[in-house]
Design a protein around this motif. Structure first.
Motif, mmCIF file in Angstrom:
data_model
loop_
_atom_site.group_PDB
_atom_site.id
_atom_site.type_symbol
_atom_site.label_atom_id
_atom_site.label_comp_id
_atom_site.label_asym_id
_atom_site.label_seq_id
_atom_site.Cartn_x
_atom_site.Cartn_y
_atom_site.Cartn_z
ATOM 1 N N GLN A 421 0.827 -1.343 0.099
ATOM 2 C CA GLN A 421 -0.030 0.194 -0.029
ATOM 3 C C GLN A 421 0.903 1.187 0.015
ATOM 4 O O GLN A 421 1.948 1.307 1.045
ATOM 5 N N LEU A 422 0.589 2.214 -0.931
ATOM 6 C CA LEU A 422 1.159 3.480 -0.978
ATOM 7 C C LEU A 422 -0.008 4.576 -0.317
ATOM 8 O O LEU A 422 -0.704 4.735 -1.141
ATOM 9 N N THR A 423 0.826 5.087 0.751
ATOM 10 C CA THR A 423 -0.053 6.234 1.564
ATOM 11 C C THR A 423 0.519 7.554 1.381
ATOM 12 O O THR A 423 1.784 7.709 1.421
ATOM 13 N N LEU A 424 -0.075 8.412 0.845
ATOM 14 C CA LEU A 424 0.131 9.821 0.716
ATOM 15 C C LEU A 424 -0.076 10.834 1.660
ATOM 16 O O LEU A 424 -1.283 10.634 2.120
ATOM 17 N N ARG A 425 0.468 11.958 2.028
ATOM 18 C CA ARG A 425 0.076 12.928 2.860
ATOM 19 C C ARG A 425 0.793 14.244 2.072
ATOM 20 O O ARG A 425 1.815 14.190 1.765
ATOM 21 N N LYS A 426 -0.044 15.489 2.315
ATOM 22 C CA LYS A 426 0.484 16.571 2.010
ATOM 23 C C LYS A 426 1.144 17.306 3.252
ATOM 24 O O LYS A 426 0.440 17.690 4.140
ATOM 25 N N PRO A 427 2.475 17.556 3.246
ATOM 26 C CA PRO A 427 3.185 17.925 4.425
ATOM 27 C C PRO A 427 2.465 19.580 4.598
ATOM 28 O O PRO A 427 2.433 20.301 3.729
ATOM 29 N N GLY A 428 2.437 19.863 5.912
ATOM 30 C CA GLY A 428 1.849 20.932 6.166
ATOM 31 C C GLY A 428 0.428 21.551 6.053
ATOM 32 O O GLY A 428 0.231 22.328 6.156
#
Length: 461
Positions: A421-428
């Motif tokens: 699984q590839l999990t992404l988040r937008k920093p800040g």
């Protein structure tokens, strides 16, 4: 046969402790301040009892080193007596000495792999290499499968508990099918009720040492957070089954389990193989990019263990068809997003797990003002039931995301290969994270051998 995967205090360990108590310090003859302090404190007295037992066991196991051991014990008594009546100090002195005696005892009685064991290890290595030419994904499974044996095996389960509030089973009251009268008599003489008290127990009779008599394997499912199962072997010894030797553990948590499996937060399995007329427990501890197979002697204490290590690379792909969080609703990725995710995977070299990560700086540019630098260097904290592979940068449009590739400790299937699984988040940003499934097909890159300490659930001593 392969079985997917705290130690248990065995009845043997309890009996051992009870016998030791009969030869503890005679407190009616206590004279010194230290002796009186030990006799006045139950936990210290019990440690003294265990010390005496551990010392006698080591003396018996090392007759050639008894003079040296006696000298070391006299020196330790002098160090102990420096504590006077300080209970905390005395407790630590005993714990340290018991641990040392335990290590020495293991070194004295543990099984030493011989030339046949080393040959079996090398032949398994070559068998995997040969299998990898035609079956690069499942060479290990096929190699072990070609050696698997269940000849002469009889299995049966414990009886359900009469108390519905208890989830442990009871040792059977009637002779199970396939068990001979002679074996049934020996089983009943071996004090097996204690094993069932820890959980749901199952029993297997199979000849583990080639002497023509079937030995016993007791498997106990105890559950817990890790969904643990423990496996103990007992040798047929005349009119009963006897347990493997159990060492002293200062936490009173080690029994005589040969191995255990953890079904939540690990990827472990085990199966019985036979080679050169010997039985081995092939214990497999798996992670992303690597399988380690420990060849355990089933009826001995294993300290130095023949080990075969198989390493893999993966061809990782992001499926165009994805599933939403309910795992039922399907949707298709936009071509631009699919391209961005695929590019990030390629650049990260996540498919080559044996290569060390070169990333040192921030994954995404750090703005002049924001939540702090740490938010830009990694994805963040992980979760123990999944294995993090690597963190990477993903550029979607003009935005930079931090992603983490996770998997389930190298779990692999014929249909899907590796599921990750590839999990992404937008920093800040407080935006919710995004998750995308990733699949991978593996191939063997290296097969090596070694002899050393086992790890995972096979590290019982």
């Amino acid at each position: 046969m392969y079985i997917k995967g705290r130690y248990i205090v065995s009845a043997c360990a309890l009996l051992f402790f009870q016998q030791a108590q009969a030869s503890g310090m005679d407190c009616t003859k206590a004279v010194s301040v230290v002796e009186n302090a030990i006799c006045a404190d139950k936990s210290l007295y019990e440690l003294d009892v265990q010390m005496g037992s551990a010392y006698r066991k080591l003396m018996k196991a090392t007759p050639q080193a008894q003079a040296e051991l006696k000298s070391a014990q006299r020196q330790w008594l002098k160090v102990r007596d420096e504590c006077v009546d300080n209970v905390s100090c005395l407790n630590q002195r005993y714990q340290d000495r018991l641990q040392m005696l335990n290590v020495q005892w293991i070194e004295a009685v543990a099984y030493k792999p011989d030339d046949t064991d080393k040959q079996v290890m090398k032949e398994l290595q070559q068998r995997i290499r040969d299998m990898s030419k035609g079956h690069p994904e499942f060479a290990l499974e096929r190699a072990l499968g070609s050696l698997t044996t269940e000849k002469g095996k009889t299995s049966f389960s414990g009886d359900p508990n009469d108390d519905p509030t208890e989830d442990h089973t009871l040792f059977p009251k009637r002779i199970p099918k396939g068990v001979t009268p002679d074996e049934w008599k020996a089983l009943n003489a071996s004090g097996l009720d204690a094993d069932a008290e820890h959980g749901q127990a199952n029993y297997t009779l199979i000849d583990l040492d080639g002497d023509g008599q079937r030995d016993l394997i007791v498997s106990t499912y105890t559950g817990g957070t890790g969904l643990f199962s423990f496996y103990e072997t007992l040798r047929r010894d005349g009119e009963r089954f006897t347990r493997r030797l159990a060492t002293y553990d200062p936490e009173a948590s080690a029994g005589s389990s040969l191995f255990f499996t953890n079904d939540r937060g690990a990827n472990q399995s085990a199966g019985w193989i036979k080679s050169h007329a010997r039985m081995y427990l092939a214990y497999r501890d798996s992670f992303y990019g690597v399988d380690r197979v420990y060849l355990l002697n089933p009826l001995k204490i294993n300290s130095q263990v023949p080990t075969v290590t198989v390493q893999y690379d993966y061809q990782l792909t992001v499926p165009r068809t994805q599933y939403k969080e309910d795992n039922k609703t399907r949707y298709k990725l936009e071509p631009a997003l699919l391209k961005s995710l695929t590019k990030a995977l390629i650049q990260s070299k996540a498919g080559q797990p044996q290569q060390p990560s070169q990333q040192k700086g921030p994954l995404c540019p750090i703005p002049a003002s924001g939540p702090g630098d740490d938010d830009y260097y990694s994805y963040g904290a992980g979760y123990y039931v999944i294995e993090p592979v690597t963190d990477m940068r993903v550029i979607i449009g003009n935005e930079c995301f931090i992603a983490r590739l996770n998997n389930w400790f190298g779990s692999y299937s014929e249909k899907d290969g590796l599921y990750a699984q590839l999990t992404l988040r937008k920093p800040g940003s407080g935006d919710p994270e995004r998750s995308y499934s990733v699949n991978g097909r593996r191939h063997v890159t290296q097969v090596s051998t070694s002899i050393g300490k086992a790890e995972g659930g096979a590290e019982t001593f």
